[in-house]
Design a protein around this motif. Structure first.
Motif, PDB file in Angstrom:
ATOM      1  N   TYR A  58      10.740   8.283   5.129  1.00 55.50           N
ATOM      2  CA  TYR A  58       9.993   7.061   4.718  1.00 55.50           C
ATOM      3  C   TYR A  58       9.831   6.145   5.766  1.00 55.50           C
ATOM      4  N   GLU A  59       8.973   5.216   5.322  1.00 54.07           N
ATOM      5  CA  GLU A  59       8.499   4.248   6.608  1.00 54.07           C
ATOM      6  C   GLU A  59       8.166   2.785   5.415  1.00 54.07           C
ATOM      7  N   GLU A  61       6.282  -0.398   4.249  1.00 49.05           N
ATOM      8  CA  GLU A  61       5.111  -0.964   4.147  1.00 49.05           C
ATOM      9  C   GLU A  61       4.978  -2.425   3.603  1.00 49.05           C
ATOM     10  N   GLU A  63       7.696  -5.585   4.114  1.00 46.13           N
ATOM     11  CA  GLU A  63       9.027  -6.127   4.800  1.00 46.13           C
ATOM     12  C   GLU A  63       9.371  -7.342   4.606  1.00 46.13           C
ATOM     13  N   SER A 302       7.460   4.091   1.640  1.00 37.00           N
ATOM     14  CA  SER A 302       6.841   5.212   1.149  1.00 37.00           C
ATOM     15  C   SER A 302       6.555   6.251   2.423  1.00 37.00           C
ATOM     16  N   PRO A 304       4.569   8.528   4.916  1.00 33.62           N
ATOM     17  CA  PRO A 304       2.979   8.520   5.296  1.00 33.62           C
ATOM     18  C   PRO A 304       2.608   9.721   4.778  1.00 33.62           C
TER      19      PRO A 304
END
Length: 307
Positions: A58-59, A61, A63, A302, A304
């Motif tokens: 997960y990253e 998106e 913040e 979410s 990528p």
């Protein structure tokens, strides 16, 4: 010469003391277990449970977005699939807060008589459970589009006495709709996850019977310092556990074993700053993760898109 030997002994004693202190700190923060888990994850990257959410992928998106119009500390988070929105609670000025999936404030619902409201969980359309942390109460509530206030004294409640009370009580909730299980997280001292069957009671034609289960072996294997929030994933049957003090989200498989993690530290998973005090986590049907942190910060994670 004697002074030199004395100085060397002193330095060795200080070094030994420092090592002992570092060991105690590592034990307190479960650093050895966490490092061993990370090593195993690296070595077995191609052998993960096929149902795993792979939280490490997960990253972030969104913040640390300030929730405009909200000054009180937020606590807990749940996703409402019927409204396609999120709900959180504030416990200083007790309110149930509805948020958009972008972290915009949509509605405030005043809570009366809920004590230290600390967690909220979606159960089914219009039906939720809210916790009173200090008094270890679970309170069933129902809301619709017109709801603007709720009174605890007219709601179905379940009071439990599970260990010490105070501000280290019920900190998180998660619901398994298929199994009709309500997971309740006790923050710490001791840190526990209880499984409750029979609450909320939804069929008046059936007797009101509540069963409380726990798994001390599973809880002992959680290498985090506290529990702030829970989330049940209906697709995999896995449970997510958020720890504020460890700045970590753990994924537990159906046997209660940690199988993946999401770090909330600066530089990990796209974060430019560490999440200051993660208090609530939720997941929608697309697998997107939402997180709130005190005082009023909103995050969205979410995976990528695959090429």
């Amino acid at each position: 010469m004697r002074d030199i030997f004395t100085l060397k002994r002193l330095m060795l004693a200080l070094a030994a003391l420092l090592l002992v202190l570092l060991g105690l700190v590592a034990q307190e923060f479960r650093l050895f277990e966490r490092a061993w888990f990370n090593l195993q994850q690296w070595q077995q990257a191609d052998q993960l449970d096929p149902n795993s959410l792979r939280l490490g992928d997960y990253e972030v998106e969104i913040e640390a977005k300030v929730i405009a119009g909200l000054d009180d500390d937020v606590s807990a988070l749940t996703y409402d699939p019927d409204r396609n929105s999120l709900f959180t609670v504030t416990n200083q000025k007790a309110q149930l807060i509805e948020l958009s999936l972008d972290g915009e404030l949509l509605r405030r619902i005043d809570l009366h008589g809920f004590g230290d409201a600390e967690a909220v969980e979606y159960i089914s359309k219009g039906l939720y459970v809210i916790t009173d942390e200090r008094r270890q109460r679970l309170i069933k509530v129902q809301i619709d589009d017109d709801t603007r206030e709720l009174h605890a004294d007219v709601k179905q409640q379940l009071s439990l006495s599970l260990g010490s009370t105070g501000n280290k009580g019920f900190e998180g909730l998660a619901y398994d709709a298929a199994g009709q299980r309500l997971f309740v997280a006790k923050e710490r001292d001791p840190m526990r996850i209880f499984e409750i069957h029979g609450f909320p009671h939804r069929d008046p034609d059936q007797p009101f019977a509540v069963h409380v289960l726990d798994d001390q072996q599973r809880d002992a294997g959680l290498f985090v310092r506290d529990l702030s929030s829970l989330q049940f994933d209906e697709r995999s049957g896995h449970l997510l556990a958020l720890s504020d003090e460890s700045r970590l989200v753990l994924e537990l498989n159906t046997q209660g074993k940690p199988i993946s993690s999401l770090s909330l530290l600066r530089g990990r998973n796209g974060l430019t700053q560490s999440v200051p005090q993660g208090e609530g986590i939720a997941m929608d049907h697309q697998g997107v993760l939402y997180l709130v942190s005190e005082p009023n910060l909103f995050y969205r994670f979410s995976k990528p898109a695959q090429p």
